[in-house]
Design a protein around this motif. Structure first.
Motif, PDB file in Angstrom:
ATOM      1  N   PHE A 198      68.975  80.832   0.781  1.00 38.24           N
ATOM      2  CA  PHE A 198      69.946  80.076  -0.015  1.00 38.24           C
ATOM      3  C   PHE A 198      69.250  79.311  -1.141  1.00 38.24           C
ATOM      4  CE2 PHE A 198      71.956  75.976  -0.952  1.00 38.24           C
ATOM      5  CZ  PHE A 198      73.172  76.403  -1.458  1.00 38.24           C
ATOM      6  N   TYR A 199      68.174  78.628  -0.800  1.00 37.49           N
ATOM      7  CA  TYR A 199      67.464  77.852  -1.824  1.00 37.49           C
ATOM      8  C   TYR A 199      66.787  78.769  -2.852  1.00 37.49           C
ATOM      9  CZ  TYR A 199      68.331  73.514   0.657  1.00 37.49           C
ATOM     10  OH  TYR A 199      68.948  72.425   1.236  1.00 37.49           O
ATOM     11  N   TRP A 200      66.342  79.939  -2.402  1.00 37.67           N
ATOM     12  CA  TRP A 200      65.766  80.918  -3.331  1.00 37.67           C
ATOM     13  C   TRP A 200      66.835  81.410  -4.301  1.00 37.67           C
ATOM     14  CZ3 TRP A 200      66.581  86.073  -4.578  1.00 37.67           C
ATOM     15  CH2 TRP A 200      65.562  86.709  -5.292  1.00 37.67           C
ATOM     16  N   LEU A 201      68.027  81.700  -3.784  1.00 42.35           N
ATOM     17  CA  LEU A 201      69.130  82.119  -4.641  1.00 42.35           C
ATOM     18  C   LEU A 201      69.481  81.031  -5.654  1.00 42.35           C
ATOM     19  CD1 LEU A 201      71.481  83.757  -1.970  1.00 42.35           C
ATOM     20  CD2 LEU A 201      70.179  84.965  -3.738  1.00 42.35           C
ATOM     21  N   ASP A 202      69.505  79.799  -5.192  1.00 43.86           N
ATOM     22  CA  ASP A 202      69.850  78.689  -6.079  1.00 43.86           C
ATOM     23  C   ASP A 202      68.802  78.541  -7.184  1.00 43.86           C
ATOM     24  OD1 ASP A 202      71.837  76.609  -6.472  1.00 43.86           O
ATOM     25  OD2 ASP A 202      70.243  75.170  -6.070  1.00 43.86           O
ATOM     26  N   LEU A 203      67.541  78.711  -6.814  1.00 42.45           N
ATOM     27  CA  LEU A 203      66.454  78.610  -7.778  1.00 42.45           C
ATOM     28  C   LEU A 203      66.504  79.738  -8.813  1.00 42.45           C
ATOM     29  CD1 LEU A 203      63.782  76.999  -8.415  1.00 42.45           C
ATOM     30  CD2 LEU A 203      62.599  78.687  -7.002  1.00 42.45           C
ATOM     31  N   ASN A 204      66.993  80.886  -8.403  1.00 40.89           N
ATOM     32  CA  ASN A 204      67.014  82.071  -9.277  1.00 40.89           C
ATOM     33  C   ASN A 204      68.399  82.377  -9.835  1.00 40.89           C
ATOM     34  OD1 ASN A 204      64.206  83.543  -9.141  1.00 40.89           O
ATOM     35  ND2 ASN A 204      64.613  82.796  -7.070  1.00 40.89           N
ATOM     36  N   GLY A 271      87.132  81.230   0.040  1.00 38.45           N
ATOM     37  CA  GLY A 271      87.201  81.250   1.497  1.00 38.45           C
ATOM     38  C   GLY A 271      85.980  80.641   2.160  1.00 38.45           C
ATOM     39  N   ILE A 272      84.805  80.865   1.574  1.00 33.86           N
ATOM     40  CA  ILE A 272      83.575  80.264   2.105  1.00 33.86           C
ATOM     41  C   ILE A 272      83.663  78.745   2.040  1.00 33.86           C
ATOM     42  CG2 ILE A 272      81.125  79.880   1.581  1.00 33.86           C
ATOM     43  CD1 ILE A 272      80.924  82.880   0.940  1.00 33.86           C
ATOM     44  N   LEU A 273      84.079  78.237   0.888  1.00 29.62           N
ATOM     45  CA  LEU A 273      84.199  76.781   0.753  1.00 29.62           C
ATOM     46  C   LEU A 273      85.228  76.217   1.725  1.00 29.62           C
ATOM     47  CD1 LEU A 273      84.005  75.668  -2.997  1.00 29.62           C
ATOM     48  CD2 LEU A 273      82.370  75.283  -1.162  1.00 29.62           C
ATOM     49  N   MET A 274      86.322  76.936   1.919  1.00 31.37           N
ATOM     50  CA  MET A 274      87.336  76.497   2.889  1.00 31.37           C
ATOM     51  C   MET A 274      86.744  76.428   4.298  1.00 31.37           C
ATOM     52  SD  MET A 274      90.801  78.483   1.762  1.00 31.37           S
ATOM     53  CE  MET A 274      91.981  77.694   0.659  1.00 31.37           C
ATOM     54  N   ALA A 275      85.925  77.426   4.630  1.00 32.74           N
ATOM     55  CA  ALA A 275      85.295  77.441   5.949  1.00 32.74           C
ATOM     56  C   ALA A 275      84.354  76.249   6.130  1.00 32.74           C
ATOM     57  CB  ALA A 275      84.530  78.749   6.149  1.00 32.74           C
ATOM     58  N   ILE A 276      83.646  75.888   5.059  1.00 28.98           N
ATOM     59  CA  ILE A 276      82.742  74.727   5.143  1.00 28.98           C
ATOM     60  C   ILE A 276      83.567  73.450   5.282  1.00 28.98           C
ATOM     61  CG2 ILE A 276      80.745  73.564   4.138  1.00 28.98           C
ATOM     62  CD1 ILE A 276      80.510  76.668   4.706  1.00 28.98           C
ATOM     63  N   ARG A 277      84.657  73.355   4.540  1.00 30.75           N
ATOM     64  CA  ARG A 277      85.531  72.181   4.633  1.00 30.75           C
ATOM     65  C   ARG A 277      86.119  72.056   6.038  1.00 30.75           C
ATOM     66  NH1 ARG A 277      85.942  67.747   1.544  1.00 30.75           N
ATOM     67  NH2 ARG A 277      86.431  68.839  -0.387  1.00 30.75           N
ATOM     68  N   LEU A 278      86.536  73.168   6.603  1.00 30.66           N
ATOM     69  CA  LEU A 278      87.053  73.143   7.975  1.00 30.66           C
ATOM     70  C   LEU A 278      85.959  72.719   8.955  1.00 30.66           C
ATOM     71  CD1 LEU A 278      89.311  73.670   9.992  1.00 30.66           C
ATOM     72  CD2 LEU A 278      88.735  76.111   9.937  1.00 30.66           C
ATOM     73  N   SER A 279      84.729  73.167   8.711  1.00 30.43           N
ATOM     74  CA  SER A 279      83.599  72.763   9.562  1.00 30.43           C
ATOM     75  C   SER A 279      83.423  71.246   9.524  1.00 30.43           C
ATOM     76  CB  SER A 279      82.314  73.448   9.089  1.00 30.43           C
ATOM     77  OG  SER A 279      82.427  74.845   9.112  1.00 30.43           O
ATOM     78  N   HIS A 287      78.872  66.804   4.919  1.00 27.42           N
ATOM     79  CA  HIS A 287      79.502  66.956   3.612  1.00 27.42           C
ATOM     80  C   HIS A 287      78.481  67.372   2.554  1.00 27.42           C
ATOM     81  CE1 HIS A 287      82.213  66.219   0.249  1.00 27.42           C
ATOM     82  NE2 HIS A 287      83.184  66.142   1.135  1.00 27.42           N
ATOM     83  N   THR A 288      77.222  66.999   2.758  1.00 18.89           N
ATOM     84  CA  THR A 288      76.185  67.362   1.782  1.00 18.89           C
ATOM     85  C   THR A 288      76.042  68.892   1.667  1.00 18.89           C
ATOM     86  OG1 THR A 288      74.537  67.063   3.539  1.00 18.89           O
ATOM     87  CG2 THR A 288      74.810  65.254   1.970  1.00 18.89           C
ATOM     88  N   ASN A 289      76.258  69.595   2.764  1.00 21.99           N
ATOM     89  CA  ASN A 289      76.197  71.059   2.724  1.00 21.99           C
ATOM     90  C   ASN A 289      77.308  71.618   1.847  1.00 21.99           C
ATOM     91  OD1 ASN A 289      73.957  71.388   4.417  1.00 21.99           O
ATOM     92  ND2 ASN A 289      75.215  71.247   6.258  1.00 21.99           N
ATOM     93  N   TYR A 290      78.488  71.049   1.977  1.00 17.85           N
ATOM     94  CA  TYR A 290      79.617  71.466   1.145  1.00 17.85           C
ATOM     95  C   TYR A 290      79.283  71.263  -0.332  1.00 17.85           C
ATOM     96  CZ  TYR A 290      84.305  71.560  -0.892  1.00 17.85           C
ATOM     97  OH  TYR A 290      85.394  71.848  -1.665  1.00 17.85           O
ATOM     98  N   ASN A 291      78.721  70.112  -0.657  1.00 16.06           N
ATOM     99  CA  ASN A 291      78.385  69.805  -2.053  1.00 16.06           C
ATOM    100  C   ASN A 291      77.335  70.771  -2.599  1.00 16.06           C
ATOM    101  OD1 ASN A 291      80.164  67.659  -2.080  1.00 16.06           O
ATOM    102  ND2 ASN A 291      78.611  66.132  -1.560  1.00 16.06           N
ATOM    103  N   LEU A 340      80.184  76.747   9.978  1.00 20.26           N
ATOM    104  CA  LEU A 340      78.763  76.392   9.869  1.00 20.26           C
ATOM    105  C   LEU A 340      78.427  75.101  10.612  1.00 20.26           C
ATOM    106  CD1 LEU A 340      77.567  76.946   6.175  1.00 20.26           C
ATOM    107  CD2 LEU A 340      77.555  78.562   8.075  1.00 20.26           C
ATOM    108  N   HIS A 341      77.275  75.133  11.280  1.00 25.30           N
ATOM    109  CA  HIS A 341      76.656  73.896  11.748  1.00 25.30           C
ATOM    110  C   HIS A 341      75.789  73.328  10.624  1.00 25.30           C
ATOM    111  CE1 HIS A 341      77.995  74.044  15.860  1.00 25.30           C
ATOM    112  NE2 HIS A 341      77.463  75.244  16.053  1.00 25.30           N
TER     113      HIS A 341
END
Length: 367
Positions: A198-204, A271-279, A287-291, A340-341
């Motif tokens: 994830f962090y590699w994707l964000d960096l690139n 849908g991914i963001l919705m899943a994180i919000r539901l988590s 909440h930091t993961n969502y952001n 997600l945890h």
């Protein structure tokens, strides 16, 4: 060239990732299927770019070739279209040793795989995915299917290809919107079990947006390895493979609500963001993961709300929940979610109250 092995005992196959791969595909056919007709199924958009080049690579060996073009988009994933193409093949004397080549994106792959699984009770097929979504996800693992008025992919089969040939160069002809739509499936892999990815994707992110060849080859290879490991553990999606549906319970409901006039990857993004919000609502993640995830989606210009998908639509949370209840991932009266945890730590949630689902959806009306 990169090679990924999908190990499934007698149904094992290889994923070959290589630029300008069409000549290799024809050589593979010559080496393995000399007496077999090559049946090429594609859509009209892909045909404009690649069908002449693809067919010419086969002509070198003087194979019998049959090309079938379907309309692009989800409307082709229909039993009536399957029936029409099947009858066309039967009239042309298709044989059990013939090979179907799925040249195109996820729709062509799902369509061709399902057709191959039922015609003459099963003939071999080979995936030649040309979109990012199909290269990193739908071409690998053997899921095939068509849609109905009840929902997406509710009629289908698990039917493995005999090979997957991927040419990263085909991504260059994709419209940017289509390309980035497929990227949501890439992001999904990182969120399921690989925080470093994830962090590699964000960096690139800038290299991804510009379709940098080296970066995209690395991404495709990484995702195919991840998918092959998951499929080996759980080919028929009885447990572990369900993690690949992160964001898809919401996404399929959104697609049905919009009558499939939305790109699958864009629906998955929301849908991914919705899943994180539901988590978060279930006190499973921070909440930091969502952001972090929302920030990344903004970087790569993917939608983050329902209003982004359709600003004129009068969204209704109860209607989306009704759509979920017809989804194949439903368990009794419960709707199954992948949540997600933490980034890189997904899990299966079998029981969520309708109230929590409703509250989650409502938050995405105006974000």
């Amino acid at each position: 060239m990169k090679t990924v092995n999908v190990s499934l005992k007698d149904r094992s196959y290889q994923i070959i990732i290589k630029k300008n791969i069409f000549a290799n595909i024809a050589a593979h056919h010559f080496s393995n299927y000399k007496k077999s007709k090559a049946i090429i199924i594609t859509d009209k958009n892909v045909a404009k770019h690649y069908i002449k080049k693809f067919v010419s690579s086969f002509n070198k060996y003087k194979f019998e070739i049959q090309v079938i073009e379907i309309l692009p988009g989800e409307k082709s994933k229909d039993l009536l279209v399957i029936k029409k193409v099947a009858e066309k093949l039967l009239k042309s004397n298709v044989k059990r040793n013939d090979i179907i080549y799925a040249l195109g994106g996820g729709v062509v792959g799902d369509f061709s795989g399902f057709l191959a699984s039922i015609i003459l009770r099963g003939i071999k097929f080979i995936q030649v995915p040309t979109t990012l979504l199909s290269q990193v996800d739908s071409s690998v693992g053997g899921k095939t299917g068509v849609n109905t008025s009840t929902g997406k992919n509710l009629i289908g089969s698990f039917y493995q290809p005999t090979a997957v040939f991927i040419d990263p160069n085909t991504l260059k002809s994709l419209p940017q919107k289509e390309f980035m739509s497929g990227y949501s499936e890439v992001l999904k892999y990182s969120l399921i079990n690989d925080k470093k990815f994830f962090y590699w994707l964000d960096l690139n992110s800038n290299k991804i947006i510009s379709k940098n060849s080296k970066t995209m080859t690395e991404i495709i290879n990484n995702c195919c390895i991840k998918k092959s490991i998951i499929v080996k553990k759980d080919e028929k999606e009885l447990n572990h493979r369900m993690l690949l549906n992160l964001g898809h319970t919401f996404a399929h409901a959104i697609e049905k609500e919009l009558k499939y006039k939305v790109k699958h990857g864009e629906a998955v993004s929301v849908g991914i963001l919705m899943a994180i919000r539901l988590s978060i609502l279930l006190n499973k993640t921070k909440h930091t993961n969502y952001n972090l995830i929302k920030s990344h989606l903004n970087k790569v210009n993917l939608p983050t709300s329902l209003i982004c998908l359709n600003s004129k639509k009068k969204w209704n949370a109860r209607s989306l929940i009704r759509n979920m209840l017809s989804d194949k991932k439903r368990v009794d009266k419960n709707i199954k979610f992948i949540l997600l945890h933490d980034i890189g730590k997904a899990y299966i949630e079998n029981s969520v109250s309708y109230e929590k689902i409703y509250l989650t959806i409502k938050e995405f009306f105006n974000e």
